[in-house]
Design a protein around this motif. Sequence first.
Motif, short mmCIF file in Angstrom:
data_model
loop_
_atom_site.label_atom_id
_atom_site.label_comp_id
_atom_site.label_asym_id
_atom_site.label_seq_id
_atom_site.Cartn_x
_atom_site.Cartn_y
_atom_site.Cartn_z
N GLU A 290 -27.40 6.51 -19.28
CA GLU A 290 -27.29 7.99 -19.27
C GLU A 290 -26.64 8.76 -18.28
O GLU A 290 -26.83 8.37 -17.06
N VAL A 291 -25.35 9.60 -18.71
CA VAL A 291 -24.81 10.45 -17.60
C VAL A 291 -24.86 11.79 -18.24
O VAL A 291 -24.93 12.16 -19.54
N GLU A 292 -24.55 12.78 -17.19
CA GLU A 292 -24.33 13.96 -17.44
C GLU A 292 -23.07 14.51 -17.32
O GLU A 292 -22.68 14.40 -16.25
N ILE A 293 -22.34 14.92 -18.33
CA ILE A 293 -20.97 15.69 -18.17
C ILE A 293 -21.21 16.95 -18.51
O ILE A 293 -21.30 17.22 -19.70
N SER A 294 -20.84 17.96 -17.77
CA SER A 294 -20.70 19.26 -18.20
C SER A 294 -21.86 19.83 -18.72
O SER A 294 -21.84 20.52 -19.86
N SER A 302 -19.72 0.32 -19.33
CA SER A 302 -18.82 -0.15 -18.46
C SER A 302 -18.36 -1.56 -18.96
O SER A 302 -19.40 -2.42 -18.96
N ALA A 303 -17.09 -2.12 -18.80
CA ALA A 303 -16.95 -3.32 -19.04
C ALA A 303 -15.69 -3.76 -18.41
O ALA A 303 -15.09 -3.04 -17.41
N SER A 304 -15.17 -5.08 -18.29
CA SER A 304 -14.05 -5.48 -17.85
C SER A 304 -12.76 -4.61 -18.12
O SER A 304 -12.12 -4.23 -17.22
N VAL A 305 -12.60 -3.90 -19.31
CA VAL A 305 -11.57 -3.31 -19.94
C VAL A 305 -11.66 -1.77 -19.09
O VAL A 305 -10.38 -1.02 -19.27
N GLY A 306 -12.62 -1.21 -18.84
CA GLY A 306 -12.82 0.02 -18.52
C GLY A 306 -14.03 0.82 -18.63
O GLY A 306 -15.09 -0.05 -19.02
N ASP A 307 -14.31 2.10 -18.76
CA ASP A 307 -15.49 2.69 -18.88
C ASP A 307 -15.30 3.27 -20.19
O ASP A 307 -14.20 3.70 -20.61
N ALA A 308 -16.46 3.47 -20.76
CA ALA A 308 -16.57 4.25 -22.36
C ALA A 308 -17.62 5.32 -22.18
O ALA A 308 -18.80 5.05 -21.64
N VAL A 309 -17.34 6.30 -22.95
CA VAL A 309 -18.47 7.41 -23.33
C VAL A 309 -18.55 7.64 -24.47
O VAL A 309 -17.44 7.80 -25.33
N VAL A 310 -19.66 7.70 -25.10
CA VAL A 310 -19.99 7.92 -26.60
C VAL A 310 -20.99 8.89 -26.72
O VAL A 310 -22.00 9.10 -26.24
N TRP A 311 -20.45 9.61 -27.90
CA TRP A 311 -21.51 10.90 -28.15
C TRP A 311 -21.07 11.53 -29.56
O TRP A 311 -20.26 11.04 -30.17
N ASP A 312 -22.04 12.10 -29.99
CA ASP A 312 -21.51 12.80 -31.16
C ASP A 312 -21.70 14.37 -31.37
O ASP A 312 -22.42 14.92 -30.49
N ASP A 328 -11.70 10.75 -14.35
CA ASP A 328 -10.48 11.14 -15.58
C ASP A 328 -11.35 11.25 -16.78
O ASP A 328 -10.98 12.11 -17.76
N LEU A 329 -11.98 9.99 -17.00
CA LEU A 329 -12.99 9.99 -18.08
C LEU A 329 -13.69 11.27 -18.42
O LEU A 329 -13.65 11.84 -19.50
N ALA A 330 -14.46 11.54 -17.18
CA ALA A 330 -15.24 12.94 -17.49
C ALA A 330 -14.61 14.11 -17.70
O ALA A 330 -15.13 14.96 -18.50
N ARG B 76 -35.89 15.06 -13.46
CA ARG B 76 -36.43 13.80 -12.63
C ARG B 76 -36.83 12.61 -13.47
O ARG B 76 -36.69 11.57 -12.90
N ARG B 77 -37.45 12.66 -14.71
CA ARG B 77 -37.99 11.73 -15.39
C ARG B 77 -36.85 10.97 -15.89
O ARG B 77 -36.93 9.51 -15.99
N ARG B 78 -35.63 11.46 -15.87
CA ARG B 78 -34.37 10.35 -16.39
C ARG B 78 -33.41 10.56 -15.40
O ARG B 78 -32.45 11.66 -15.46
N PRO B 79 -33.47 9.73 -14.51
CA PRO B 79 -32.25 9.95 -13.38
C PRO B 79 -30.92 9.86 -14.08
O PRO B 79 -30.44 9.14 -14.93
N VAL B 80 -30.00 10.31 -13.42
CA VAL B 80 -28.75 10.53 -13.85
C VAL B 80 -27.77 9.67 -13.09
O VAL B 80 -27.90 9.75 -11.88
N GLU B 81 -26.97 8.92 -13.63
CA GLU B 81 -26.15 8.10 -13.09
C GLU B 81 -25.17 8.64 -12.05
O GLU B 81 -24.53 9.60 -12.43
N VAL B 82 -24.97 8.12 -11.04
CA VAL B 82 -23.93 8.51 -10.05
C VAL B 82 -22.67 7.68 -10.09
O VAL B 82 -22.68 6.41 -10.11
#
Lengths: 359, 163, 148
Positions: A290-294, A302-312, A328-330, B76-82
């Motif tokens: 899980e990542v947070e963007i904006s 992440s894989a050998s070819v690069g990074d990917a982000v998926v959402w709807d 750049d992806l973000a 805090r419960r779900r850490p965000v990736e750095v």
Amino acid sequence: MTGSRRPLTGPAAQRLAFGCLAACSVVSGLAPARPAAALPGPGLGAGPVETSAVELLDRAREAAETQSFDGMVAVVWRDGRDQHSEQVPVSSAGGVLRFGDEVVGAGARRMVHGTDGWFSLWGHDVTTLGPPPTAKYRLAVEPGPEVAARPTDVVDVQLVGADRIRERLYVDRQSGLVLRRELLDSRGDPYRSVAFTAITSGTVGAEAATAGAPGVIRSQEPVPARHLKAPFKLRSRIGTGYRLVGAYKAGGVVQQFFSDGLHGLSVFEQRGHLGAAETTLAGQSGTGREVEISGHTMRAYSASVGDAVVWDSDGMVYTAVTDAPWSDLAGAVRDLPHADPPGRLRRVAQTVVSLFRWR
Amino acid sequence: MTGEVPTWEEVARTHGRFLYNVAYRLAGNDDDAYDLVQEALLRVRKGLETYQPGSMEGWLSRIVTNVFLDEVRRKRRRPVEVMPDDPERLLPSTPGADERTDGFSDDVQSALHHLPEEFRTAVVLCDVVGLSYEEIADAIAVPVGTVRSRIHRGRRLLRTALQ
Amino acid sequence: MIPRDPGADHLDDVLSAYLDDELAPAARHEAEAHLAACAGCRAELDEVSAARRAIRILPVHAARRPLVGTESGGLPGTPGVPRPPSRRRAVWALAAAVAAAIAFLLPRDPEVAPSLPSLADSHAARASITGDPLTQLAPIAVPVRFGP
């Protein structure tokens, strides 16, 4: 299938189009008295030529298909906290570039060997020019270390206006090939790289020399899409410096391919919504992280070819893929729609509070 | 105030500016502050049904603080990736025409934002909102002694950061 | 660091309570007596007082856009541009009715699961046409697919 040289489109035409910009690229420390005979590639003339970084990279692309060589490449990438490393044998002869038993590039064709034979991922030449890399990047060339026991010139890549070197390409002085390409993290350590660990130039094994490209069994090539029907929407720009270079359709999925002159970035769109958050995606994918963007939470892979982000968002599933650095992806992801589903914090703005006017 | 229960629109109209300021000092950026206020206003709307007339700003502070702390706990419960490389800006974000910034405020806000959330909350409720220790203790459900300690340690950290 | 006599009791957070007028008269009196005698605590009082003041003089930070409005943009431009509430309500109500009608007619959107490995291969193949074929294609040949 003979190894026909790629026609003068794409990067070569780019070079002609912005020759002035190329000449203005920063050159530092390059030994001036390099004899012309050592310069790779035909038609570049005799006599000392001031080699700019952009020309170096352009020639490297051609060298990958025109040179004959045999070697081993290590692909290294990081996902989450783990580092992965895989070796891939590579050879090139007669214009056919071969990776192990699985992947072949010849001219503008790209073929992959699946479980039931070869299929084609790409088949046609591309004529749309992308932006010049110098719009977004500052490139500097200097003598580099040895890679796979070969002396190189190294191209340092920085964003215009930033100090940090975020990428390096090491170009073989002898053959002009890119022997190593690495992305550097904020501490200057490589976190993603493709690099030769061994290479021999010239004549290759008899088997490779006589075998041409495989006969293709089926095509998985996407079809160029000139117009998109709603709700799909062509975007001419995305993220920092990425411009649309092509749009394609295959099986209900629309791909828009962007370039910033150095990296490619694809945005795939298809109608629908993602299942429950923990569902694994088709194939042997993991559950992502899980990542947070904006302010939005989504899954990254992440894989050998690069990074990917998926959402709807609003009835559309987006998959953004690139081998460019994460920022750049973000940046591209931020520019794409994110309608929060019911239950999230911002539903308030759309329903309850929209009744109210606040001064 | 007449002592009657105000309507939700009246609350937001009269106290929206106050709410946003508190939210901004807690959250540290405009986007999150905006979200905080939205959620707080939703809770205000629900809470007005049982609201007892009293210190409106105290009551609103408690709501927006709890929204803030709920979000802190959720994160805090779900850490965000750095990510391996830090996001870079090619252009500095240009302030709007109506924005007045002075370097000193930015420094203080930045130092405030670097405080751990518990300290920051206590300091904001005391020095931005002006609540008493007892009101703060009530708002965030900790003993008064804890409030006092968090305020003091928060201020000391701020002083270090501002030097 | 504030130099102070390590052995004795010091005021610590009593200092903040003192500044915020939260001490009962007796406790306040004791604190003042201690301060008169302890340079270390006086120095700390100055420090903490400065931090307290810095927050207290912060200007009110105003929102740069209206607090209300839809996520898709809503009111453009400067914050606080008022509109008559009744007209807005009417517009919103109409939009909601239309949206509801459309939602009823559209087929439900399907649940999809993008095939990451094949999308990534498509991307890498395309990228290798205008980019460097070596570094773009080699990763496709790596057997391991997408990690966690």
